[in-house]
Design a protein around this motif. Structure first.
Motif, PDB file in Angstrom:
ATOM      1  N   THR A 150      12.707  10.903 -41.075  1.00 59.59           N
ATOM      2  CA  THR A 150      11.406  10.384 -40.639  1.00 59.59           C
ATOM      3  C   THR A 150      10.832  11.188 -39.505  1.00 59.59           C
ATOM      4  N   GLY A 151      11.699  12.373 -38.945  1.00 63.97           N
ATOM      5  CA  GLY A 151      10.953  12.923 -37.926  1.00 63.97           C
ATOM      6  C   GLY A 151      10.971  12.339 -36.537  1.00 63.97           C
ATOM      7  N   LEU A 152      11.465  11.167 -36.363  1.00 60.79           N
ATOM      8  CA  LEU A 152      11.411  10.387 -35.135  1.00 60.79           C
ATOM      9  C   LEU A 152      12.688  10.298 -34.514  1.00 60.79           C
ATOM     10  N   GLY A 153      13.835  10.575 -34.920  1.00 60.60           N
ATOM     11  CA  GLY A 153      15.165  10.537 -34.355  1.00 60.60           C
ATOM     12  C   GLY A 153      15.077  11.359 -32.934  1.00 60.60           C
ATOM     13  N   LEU A 154      14.973  12.550 -33.216  1.00 65.97           N
ATOM     14  CA  LEU A 154      14.868  13.701 -31.981  1.00 65.97           C
ATOM     15  C   LEU A 154      13.876  13.068 -30.944  1.00 65.97           C
ATOM     16  N   TYR A 155      12.652  12.840 -31.528  1.00 64.10           N
ATOM     17  CA  TYR A 155      11.623  12.515 -30.494  1.00 64.10           C
ATOM     18  C   TYR A 155      11.999  11.355 -29.638  1.00 64.10           C
ATOM     19  N   ILE A 156      12.594  10.137 -30.249  1.00 66.48           N
ATOM     20  CA  ILE A 156      12.970   8.986 -29.677  1.00 66.48           C
ATOM     21  C   ILE A 156      14.414   9.304 -28.825  1.00 66.48           C
ATOM     22  N   SER A 157      15.029  10.244 -29.239  1.00 62.07           N
ATOM     23  CA  SER A 157      16.250  10.853 -28.507  1.00 62.07           C
ATOM     24  C   SER A 157      15.583  11.506 -27.130  1.00 62.07           C
ATOM     25  N   PHE A 158      14.556  12.478 -27.278  1.00 64.16           N
ATOM     26  CA  PHE A 158      14.113  13.142 -26.259  1.00 64.16           C
ATOM     27  C   PHE A 158      13.565  12.100 -25.071  1.00 64.16           C
ATOM     28  N   SER A 159      12.829  10.917 -25.550  1.00 64.34           N
ATOM     29  CA  SER A 159      12.234  10.107 -24.980  1.00 64.34           C
ATOM     30  C   SER A 159      13.061   9.237 -24.064  1.00 64.34           C
ATOM     31  N   ILE A 160      14.096   8.888 -24.628  1.00 62.84           N
ATOM     32  CA  ILE A 160      15.490   7.984 -23.930  1.00 62.84           C
ATOM     33  C   ILE A 160      15.985   8.978 -23.010  1.00 62.84           C
ATOM     34  N   VAL A 161      16.328  10.226 -23.217  1.00 67.92           N
ATOM     35  CA  VAL A 161      17.063  11.071 -22.151  1.00 67.92           C
ATOM     36  C   VAL A 161      15.989  11.167 -20.813  1.00 67.92           C
ATOM     37  N   GLU A 162      14.678  11.485 -21.363  1.00 67.27           N
ATOM     38  CA  GLU A 162      13.695  11.733 -20.296  1.00 67.27           C
ATOM     39  C   GLU A 162      13.681  10.548 -19.269  1.00 67.27           C
ATOM     40  N   ALA A 163      13.634   9.285 -20.129  1.00 61.15           N
ATOM     41  CA  ALA A 163      13.588   8.001 -19.168  1.00 61.15           C
ATOM     42  C   ALA A 163      14.651   7.915 -18.266  1.00 61.15           C
ATOM     43  N   MET A 164      15.844   8.657 -18.845  1.00 57.32           N
ATOM     44  CA  MET A 164      16.954   8.182 -17.808  1.00 57.32           C
ATOM     45  C   MET A 164      17.127   9.326 -16.881  1.00 57.32           C
ATOM     46  N   GLY A 165      16.140  10.042 -16.655  1.00 57.65           N
ATOM     47  CA  GLY A 165      15.950  11.428 -15.729  1.00 57.65           C
ATOM     48  C   GLY A 165      16.700  12.461 -16.112  1.00 57.65           C
ATOM     49  N   GLY A 166      16.923  12.462 -17.357  1.00 59.58           N
ATOM     50  CA  GLY A 166      17.836  13.814 -17.822  1.00 59.58           C
ATOM     51  C   GLY A 166      16.841  14.542 -18.547  1.00 59.58           C
TER      52      GLY A 166
END
Length: 275
Positions: A219-235
């Motif tokens: 879908t092209g969303l997996g890595l985008y969501i992963s990026f958002s999660i990691v960024e939200a965790m300060g990483g």
């Protein structure tokens, strides 16, 4: 979404296997119950025997029962069945535990401590059906500090990376997962020996709806969501790749400095998923 679909199918497969042989074992035990009941009757008859003739008659019945039912092998089979069933139930329990850690964190505050090695173990267990018998897995996990965040969210990121790696690799390829501490950061690397990614695609890899997979495969969303999660965790999350060589994703999270307790590592030695 594609990863979740594969995850659901894989988990169903992983649970169905032990449930199937546990069901088979129960069927076997049900079939041997009449024989065990016969032996119980023989023991009761022996206890009630008052004369030598009665005891001799019961002893002959016991010998006949032993010949017909092969008590030695039957005992071994029942012991094996109990061990197999216990192992199967433990596998189901492990999968359920991993599923809970994957999703049940809605009420957990974002500053909860997260053990990254536990997350790696849970994520690998959930995608096991996608990897086992195909991919050689190696783990190089160090005793790393806990980080802030949500366990379920990090599990989602790792599951997505592992599924992506599995889809990029052929049978016999290798997936190497490492964790280590570097300059007050806990770092996870996920390295595969798959087909790799073109340089022009790397720049767009974390954009929503961008995918390098064939139509219908992503879908092209997996890595985008992963990026958002990691960024939200300060990483941070970064990627390096070379076509026909492989791809490495690197996740880096600031250490929970006020609490320098180290996480319990899953293992320091190389781990082969096919063993």
């Amino acid at each position: 979404m594609a990863s979740l679909g594969l995850l659901a199918a894989g988990v169903a497969h992983e649970i169905n296997n032990p449930v199937a042989f546990i069901n088979s074992n129960i069927h076997f035990l049900r079939n041997v119950l009449p024989a065990l009941s016969q032996m119980q009757d023989i023991v009761l008859q022996l206890a009630a025997s008052a004369t030598d003739d009665e005891r001799l008659k019961v002893a002959e019945a016991a010998k006949q029962w032993k010949v017909e039912n092969k008590i030695d092998s039957l005992s071994d089979e029942i012991a094996d069945i109990c061990s197999e069933s216990e192992e199967g139930l433990n596998r189901v329990t492990d999968i359920i535990t991993s599923l809970r850690s994957f999703s049940h964190d809605a009420d957990i505050p974002d500053d909860e401590t997260v053990n990254v090695n536990d997350c790696i173990a849970h994520a690998l267990r959930l995608v096991n059906s996608e990897l086992k018998h195909r991919i050689k897995i190696q783990q190089h996990l160090s005793d790393v500090p806990l980080i802030k965040g949500k366990t379920g969210k990090l599990n989602q990121v790792l599951v997505n990376l592992f599924v992506n790696a599995a889809q990029a690799m052929e049978d016999g390829d290798k997936l190497t997962i490492s964790s280590f501490e570097e300059k007050d950061h806990t770092v996870i690397t996920v390295k595969d020996t798959g087909c790799g990614i073109e340089k022009h695609a790397l720049q767009k890899l974390f954009e929503p709806f961008y995918t390098t997979k064939p139509t219908g495969k992503g879908t092209g969303l997996g890595l985008y969501i992963s990026f958002s999660i990691v960024e939200a965790m300060g990483g941070t999350i970064s990627v390096e790749s070379e076509v026909n060589v492989g791809t490495t994703f690197t996740l880096s999270f600031p250490t929970k400095l006020e609490d320098k307790k180290t996480a319990q590592a899953c293992g320091l030695d190389t781990f082969d998923s096919n063993s």
